[in-house]
Every structure is written in structure tokens, then in C-alpha cells.
Design a protein around this motif. Structure first.
Motif, PDB file in Angstrom:
ATOM      1  N   GLU A 271      -5.289  18.934   2.404  1.00 40.16           N
ATOM      2  CA  GLU A 271      -4.545  17.970   1.510  1.00 40.16           C
ATOM      3  C   GLU A 271      -5.684  16.853   1.139  1.00 40.16           C
ATOM      4  N   ILE A 272      -5.492  16.500  -0.108  1.00 38.70           N
ATOM      5  CA  ILE A 272      -6.225  15.332  -0.578  1.00 38.70           C
ATOM      6  C   ILE A 272      -5.317  14.091  -1.098  1.00 38.70           C
ATOM      7  N   LEU A 273      -5.352  13.301  -0.407  1.00 36.00           N
ATOM      8  CA  LEU A 273      -4.517  11.704  -0.432  1.00 36.00           C
ATOM      9  C   LEU A 273      -5.049  10.843  -1.083  1.00 36.00           C
ATOM     10  N   LEU A 274      -4.473  10.243  -1.999  1.00 38.68           N
ATOM     11  CA  LEU A 274      -4.733   9.042  -2.815  1.00 38.68           C
ATOM     12  C   LEU A 274      -4.388   7.638  -2.149  1.00 38.68           C
ATOM     13  N   ILE A 275      -5.207   6.893  -1.912  1.00 44.05           N
ATOM     14  CA  ILE A 275      -4.539   5.374  -1.009  1.00 44.05           C
ATOM     15  C   ILE A 275      -4.648   4.618  -2.332  1.00 44.05           C
ATOM     16  N   ARG A 276      -3.369   3.861  -2.320  1.00 42.04           N
ATOM     17  CA  ARG A 276      -3.247   2.781  -3.510  1.00 42.04           C
ATOM     18  C   ARG A 276      -2.779   1.614  -3.023  1.00 42.04           C
ATOM     19  N   GLU A 277      -3.556   0.446  -3.560  1.00 47.50           N
ATOM     20  CA  GLU A 277      -3.045  -1.019  -3.397  1.00 47.50           C
ATOM     21  C   GLU A 277      -2.447  -1.394  -4.730  1.00 47.50           C
ATOM     22  N   GLU A 278      -1.163  -1.927  -4.536  1.00 44.06           N
ATOM     23  CA  GLU A 278      -0.686  -2.494  -6.030  1.00 44.06           C
ATOM     24  C   GLU A 278      -0.669  -1.479  -7.086  1.00 44.06           C
TER      25      GLU A 278
ATOM     26  N   MET B 212       0.831  -1.145   0.008  1.00 41.84           N
ATOM     27  CA  MET B 212       0.048  -0.186  -0.156  1.00 41.84           C
ATOM     28  C   MET B 212       0.888   1.001  -0.048  1.00 41.84           C
ATOM     29  N   ASP B 213       0.417   2.291  -0.629  1.00 40.36           N
ATOM     30  CA  ASP B 213       1.172   3.551  -0.688  1.00 40.36           C
ATOM     31  C   ASP B 213       0.094   4.739  -0.556  1.00 40.36           C
ATOM     32  N   ILE B 214       0.514   5.822  -0.227  1.00 40.43           N
ATOM     33  CA  ILE B 214      -0.221   7.074  -0.190  1.00 40.43           C
ATOM     34  C   ILE B 214       0.440   8.114  -0.902  1.00 40.43           C
ATOM     35  N   CYS B 215      -0.231   8.897  -1.486  1.00 41.04           N
ATOM     36  CA  CYS B 215       0.430   9.980  -2.106  1.00 41.04           C
ATOM     37  C   CYS B 215      -0.465  11.122  -2.269  1.00 41.04           C
ATOM     38  N   THR B 216      -0.089  12.239  -2.837  1.00 40.68           N
ATOM     39  CA  THR B 216      -0.965  13.453  -3.069  1.00 40.68           C
ATOM     40  C   THR B 216      -1.584  13.122  -4.102  1.00 40.68           C
ATOM     41  N   ALA B 217      -3.054  13.384  -4.117  1.00 41.29           N
ATOM     42  CA  ALA B 217      -4.000  13.323  -5.379  1.00 41.29           C
ATOM     43  C   ALA B 217      -3.424  14.073  -6.400  1.00 41.29           C
ATOM     44  N   GLY B 218      -3.456  13.826  -7.705  1.00 41.74           N
ATOM     45  CA  GLY B 218      -3.521  14.705  -8.622  1.00 41.74           C
ATOM     46  C   GLY B 218      -4.632  14.648  -9.504  1.00 41.74           C
ATOM     47  N   SER B 219      -4.558  15.506 -10.412  1.00 42.42           N
ATOM     48  CA  SER B 219      -5.940  15.945 -11.376  1.00 42.42           C
ATOM     49  C   SER B 219      -6.460  14.420 -12.130  1.00 42.42           C
ATOM     50  N   LEU B 220      -5.555  13.437 -12.343  1.00 40.04           N
ATOM     51  CA  LEU B 220      -6.114  12.363 -12.928  1.00 40.04           C
ATOM     52  C   LEU B 220      -6.749  11.542 -12.025  1.00 40.04           C
ATOM     53  N   ASP B 221      -6.780  11.568 -10.571  1.00 40.47           N
ATOM     54  CA  ASP B 221      -7.377  10.970  -9.578  1.00 40.47           C
ATOM     55  C   ASP B 221      -8.711  11.587  -9.259  1.00 40.47           C
ATOM     56  N   LYS B 222      -9.071  12.811  -9.723  1.00 44.92           N
ATOM     57  CA  LYS B 222     -10.328  13.514  -9.291  1.00 44.92           C
ATOM     58  C   LYS B 222     -11.505  12.577  -9.793  1.00 44.92           C
ATOM     59  N   LYS B 223     -11.804  11.825 -10.830  1.00 47.21           N
ATOM     60  CA  LYS B 223     -12.780  11.315 -11.153  1.00 47.21           C
ATOM     61  C   LYS B 223     -13.104  10.140 -10.101  1.00 47.21           C
ATOM     62  N   PHE B 224     -12.157   9.463  -9.710  1.00 47.16           N
ATOM     63  CA  PHE B 224     -12.122   8.248  -8.680  1.00 47.16           C
ATOM     64  C   PHE B 224     -12.620   8.796  -7.543  1.00 47.16           C
ATOM     65  N   ILE B 225     -11.936   9.959  -6.920  1.00 47.00           N
ATOM     66  CA  ILE B 225     -12.125  10.598  -5.348  1.00 47.00           C
ATOM     67  C   ILE B 225     -13.460  11.023  -5.530  1.00 47.00           C
TER      68      ILE B 225
ATOM     69  N   PRO C 269      -5.949   2.555  -7.412  1.00 55.03           N
ATOM     70  CA  PRO C 269      -6.789   3.463  -6.247  1.00 55.03           C
ATOM     71  C   PRO C 269      -7.431   2.826  -5.492  1.00 55.03           C
ATOM     72  N   VAL C 270      -7.510   2.622  -4.274  1.00 54.49           N
ATOM     73  CA  VAL C 270      -8.576   2.026  -3.462  1.00 54.49           C
ATOM     74  C   VAL C 270      -9.443   2.858  -2.610  1.00 54.49           C
ATOM     75  N   GLY C 271      -8.885   4.182  -2.355  1.00 55.32           N
ATOM     76  CA  GLY C 271      -9.493   5.106  -1.393  1.00 55.32           C
ATOM     77  C   GLY C 271      -8.810   6.385  -1.348  1.00 55.32           C
ATOM     78  N   PHE C 272      -9.353   7.209  -0.401  1.00 54.29           N
ATOM     79  CA  PHE C 272      -8.612   8.612  -0.210  1.00 54.29           C
ATOM     80  C   PHE C 272      -8.899   8.969   1.035  1.00 54.29           C
ATOM     81  N   ALA C 273      -8.223  10.215   1.206  1.00 55.15           N
ATOM     82  CA  ALA C 273      -8.330  10.760   2.606  1.00 55.15           C
ATOM     83  C   ALA C 273      -8.219  12.102   2.450  1.00 55.15           C
ATOM     84  N   ILE C 274      -9.013  13.232   3.306  1.00 55.27           N
ATOM     85  CA  ILE C 274      -9.025  14.460   3.016  1.00 55.27           C
ATOM     86  C   ILE C 274      -8.604  15.078   4.270  1.00 55.27           C
ATOM     87  N   LEU C 275      -7.475  15.945   4.497  1.00 54.45           N
ATOM     88  CA  LEU C 275      -7.192  16.117   5.974  1.00 54.45           C
ATOM     89  C   LEU C 275      -7.124  17.893   5.626  1.00 54.45           C
TER      90      LEU C 275
END
Length: 169
Positions: free
Chosen positions: A43-50, A1-14, A53-59
Motif C-alpha cells: 500500500e502506498i499512503l500519502l501523508i498530508r498536512e492541511e 494531518m491525514d493519511i490516504c491511499t495515494a492516487g495517480s495524481l500523487d505519483k510525481k510528488f511521491i 502532501p508532506v510525505g508518504f509511507a509504503i507498507l
């Protein structure tokens, strides 16, 4: 699992997951979240597994506190420990800071999840948008004055019109 700052390509999923997971009454306008993130207030974070994208967090954050405003794992990935693992990674990103969140008093199991994931009851309740919310924290003692500083950065000088501390009997 990894977490990164969400980008514009992640917006639809989130955005899709945001709308499916949180009831309309409990959601902020997403464009406002994006503006606050662009201004460094959230901050909008994208949660990824392998790498999927599997989720997100907003802080939102203050000097000493981090507000976990939203956390969601896509339905097909729930029950696999990904939410707990994501919380652990997120807390590592903000090493040394205390986290808090607003938990709606409901029967959906979210409180049990957060308590199992290291959050504690604080005995602090707020009213926001007509809802009574309980504040949970990663430490048993939570300074509501510090919470107010986070709310002030989010909502401006009139934050007390939006977030009110209430006494529960």
C-alpha cells in the motif's frame, strides 16, 4: 494531518521524494512497488498536512505483521513532529497488527527516530542486497517466521536468496 491511499495524481510528488530520500542502492524499482500495490500486496499512503502532501509511507503486510518499507517526510516539513504523527495514524489504520521495519545501521538518526516513535530493538538482523539491516518492531518480541511470510509475499518463493537472517556478535 491525514493519511490516504495515494492516487495517480500523487505519483510525481511521491516519486520525487522517494528518489531524494532513499539512496539508489536502498530503493526498489518504483514500478514494481506500484504493481504490488495494484495487486494488493503493498500500500502506498500519502501523508498530508492541511491538505498539502508532506510525505508518504509504503507498507507490505501479512496476516499479523505490517512491514513499514519506506517512510519519508519532505525536507521542508521535517523536525515538526509530522513523521511521529504520521506513524501514529498509520498504526491506527492497522489496529491490532504488529509493525516491523528494516533499519540500516548508519549514523543518520533514523533508528533514534523510530525508537522515539514506539519501535523496539528486536535483536534480529538480516542481510539484504549486501546491506546489514536491523529489524525494529512495535513489540519487543518479533517472530521472524512471520517476517519471512511477508518477505515471501513480496519476493516469491526465492525470498531467502534476497533476505537472509544473520547473527550479529
Amino acid at each position: 494531518m491525514d493519511i490516504c491511499t495515494a492516487g495517480s495524481l500523487d505519483k510525481k510528488f511521491i516519486l520525487d521524494l522517494y528518489q531524494k530520500t532513499f539512496p539508489l542502492k536502498g530503493r526498489q524499482e518504483f514500478s514494481l512497488i506500484e504493481r504490488r500495490a495494484a495487486m494488493g500486496e503493498m500500500e502506498i499512503l500519502l501523508i498530508r498536512e492541511e491538505r498539502k502532501p508532506v510525505g508518504f509511507a509504503i507498507l507490505a503486510y501479512g496476516e499479523r505483521l505490517v512491514l513499514l518499507d519506506y517512510l519519508a517526510i519532505a525536507e521542508k516539513y521535517r523536525g515538526q513532529g509530522l513523521g511521529s504523527a504520521a506513524l501514529e495514524l498509520i498504526r491506527e489504520l492497522y489496529d491490532g497488527r504488529q509493525f516491523f521495519l528494516e533499519n540500516e545501521e548508519s549514523e543518520d538518526g533514523s533508528k533514534a527516530f523510530f525508537l522515539h516513535s514506539g519501535f523496539c530493538e528486536t535483536g534480529i538482523h538480516i542481510e539484504q542486497g549486501g546491506d546489514c539491516l536491523e529489524l525494529l518492531s512495535t513489540q519487543p518480541e518479533l517472530d521472524f517466521g512471520e517476517c519471512e511470510r511477508v518477505y515471501r509475499s513480496l519476493f516469491g518463493a526465492n525470498y531467502r536468496d534476497i533476505v537472509k537472517r544473520v547473527n550479529k556478535s
